[in-house]
Design a protein around this motif. Sequence first.
Motif: not given
Length: 237
Positions: A49-58, A70-74, A110-114, A118-120
Amino acid sequence: MATAPGGYAERAARLPGAVVWAKAPPAGGAGAGLVLPDGCMDLLWSEGRLLVAGPDTRAYAPGGPPAHWAGLRFFPGTAPACLGVPAHEVRDRRVDLADLWPAPAVRRLRARLEAARDPAAVLEEVALERAERAGGPDPLLRHLVAALDAGRPVAATADELGLGARRLHRRSLAAFGYGPKTLARVLRMQRALALARGGVPFAQTAVRAGYADQAHLSRDVRALCGRTPGELLRLGG
């Protein structure tokens, strides 16, 4: 970058201010810990799964079975220009990337990640490619983050940047997902938790982080995270 079983590892990304990270399932199959508000957005890959985690207020409690992530935190305020979505549209949400990007682009990623060992690192490369095309984030917003993280008042910071309160609020919504006062609270909480994790007593932590007193620190952290500072430290947050 490698993680031990149940471990977490991160490194500075080539994208300014960003962090590349990976997390393995916790030992014994325990659930993942709380994700605390930090002013950031993440591009995530987990179990296909490819997701975007939005900014959290909680605080966010991940659900589902244990998984590799695996993730990249901006850096705060920089993801919208790179990902092509205003931050307030994904605030407090985890959104499938396919809902934000054209289907062919998502299939190629997704193909590149699979195929990657090193997915990150792949997420980092994609973010760099898109950031170059986007032309970079608004430099005024990086100055805003630096000023608020140093404890500067919002009104004084807006004046220093030559922005009126309404204009600053609009730009903050698009960049951070919420207004500058909320961003200041989130950054102050992160400063306080860093001090407390380093062994600074809570009373001193409150003063050094910019709270009126320890009770104020406890109330604000509970409002943002649903836990007291002491409870977060015991949970490893």
